[in-house]
Design a protein around this motif. Sequence first.
Motif, PDB file in Angstrom:
ATOM      1  N   TYR A 129      -0.865   6.094 -10.901  1.00  0.00           N
ATOM      2  CA  TYR A 129       0.611   5.853  -9.415  1.00  0.00           C
ATOM      3  C   TYR A 129       0.862   4.658  -9.428  1.00  0.00           C
TER       4      TYR A 129
ATOM      5  N   ILE B 119       2.074   9.663 -15.387  1.00  0.00           N
ATOM      6  CA  ILE B 119       2.715   8.400 -14.375  1.00  0.00           C
ATOM      7  C   ILE B 119       3.811   8.911 -13.158  1.00  0.00           C
ATOM      8  N   GLU B 120       2.970   9.128 -11.975  1.00  0.00           N
ATOM      9  CA  GLU B 120       3.198   9.200 -10.919  1.00  0.00           C
ATOM     10  C   GLU B 120       4.317   8.132  -9.955  1.00  0.00           C
ATOM     11  N   SER B 121       5.320   8.083  -9.710  1.00  0.00           N
ATOM     12  CA  SER B 121       6.403   6.889  -8.868  1.00  0.00           C
ATOM     13  C   SER B 121       7.437   7.311  -8.453  1.00  0.00           C
ATOM     14  N   ASN B 122       7.587   7.074  -6.971  1.00  0.00           N
ATOM     15  CA  ASN B 122       8.819   7.318  -6.151  1.00  0.00           C
ATOM     16  C   ASN B 122       9.795   6.236  -6.980  1.00  0.00           C
TER      17      ASN B 122
ATOM     18  N   ALA C 238       8.767   4.638 -13.654  1.00  0.00           N
ATOM     19  CA  ALA C 238       7.828   5.251 -13.863  1.00  0.00           C
ATOM     20  C   ALA C 238       8.023   5.201 -15.805  1.00  0.00           C
TER      21      ALA C 238
ATOM     22  N   TRP D 264      -5.499   4.981  -0.971  1.00  0.00           N
ATOM     23  CA  TRP D 264      -5.067   4.969  -2.260  1.00  0.00           C
ATOM     24  C   TRP D 264      -6.284   5.243  -2.944  1.00  0.00           C
TER      25      TRP D 264
ATOM     26  N   TYR E  17      -6.754  11.696  -9.121  1.00  0.00           N
ATOM     27  CA  TYR E  17      -7.598  11.681 -10.191  1.00  0.00           C
ATOM     28  C   TYR E  17      -8.435  11.477 -11.547  1.00  0.00           C
TER      29      TYR E  17
ATOM     30  N   ARG F  37      -3.762   9.180 -15.829  1.00  0.00           N
ATOM     31  CA  ARG F  37      -3.377   9.416 -14.704  1.00  0.00           C
ATOM     32  C   ARG F  37      -2.892   7.777 -14.306  1.00  0.00           C
TER      33      ARG F  37
ATOM     34  N   ASN G  53       3.796   2.736  -6.851  1.00  0.00           N
ATOM     35  CA  ASN G  53       4.657   2.518  -6.382  1.00  0.00           C
ATOM     36  C   ASN G  53       5.144   0.824  -5.767  1.00  0.00           C
TER      37      ASN G  53
ATOM     38  N   LYS H 293      -6.446   8.748  -3.335  1.00  0.00           N
ATOM     39  CA  LYS H 293      -5.570   8.879  -4.649  1.00  0.00           C
ATOM     40  C   LYS H 293      -6.487   9.102  -6.170  1.00  0.00           C
TER      41      LYS H 293
END
Length: 188
Positions: free
Chosen positions: A37, A3-6, A11, A170, A177, A35, A39, A173
């Motif tokens: 994402y 899990i990708e997150s800022n 996350a 997006w 994935y 996967r 944000n 992205k």
Amino acid sequence: MYIESNDPEGAKVYDMIIRQIFQDLVLPPSIDDMRAYVNPDEVCFIIAIKMRKTSKHITLKEVANVNYNAEEDTTVVLIDDEKYLPNILRTLWENNGRENVHQPSRYVIHLAGEQEVSNLVVDDPHKNLKRRIYDAVFRIVPEGFKIMKDISRGDIISVIATDELIKDEWIEKAEGYIVELNTPKTWD
């Protein structure tokens, strides 16, 4: 599962939510990788899930005997495997209309006229798994994210969700994935 997150804490929460939903729907044995994402600043959520291979579909001739009775001008389906009976009925209803499918007894179905139904698919594990994964995705997507784009391909379910217009970056992205999940892992 990645899990990708800022937002690292966000996350972790999403990791927990996704794992719980997968557990509730008994999906872990059916998923190769995933996967996501998240944000919150851009109000964007992307998920891509790679399904495991499933068994092949089941046709009517594998679970029933189909014969034509010329005297009565009727196609007779004799059920061999009862566990497929609901699927058989549903498939025949979809193809012939409910009013044209008669079931005089539990294991016997009559269809008017001579009909070639032996090759009808009565159970498709791949389609069933896909449906369950979409169910999970719709439970995982944050509430209020009503704009969704499905870019699924083959064995990968991929959805972009937001409450704004979907941005090209997006989509890129999510496409990334898909490529990543389709790339065989090598162990050095």
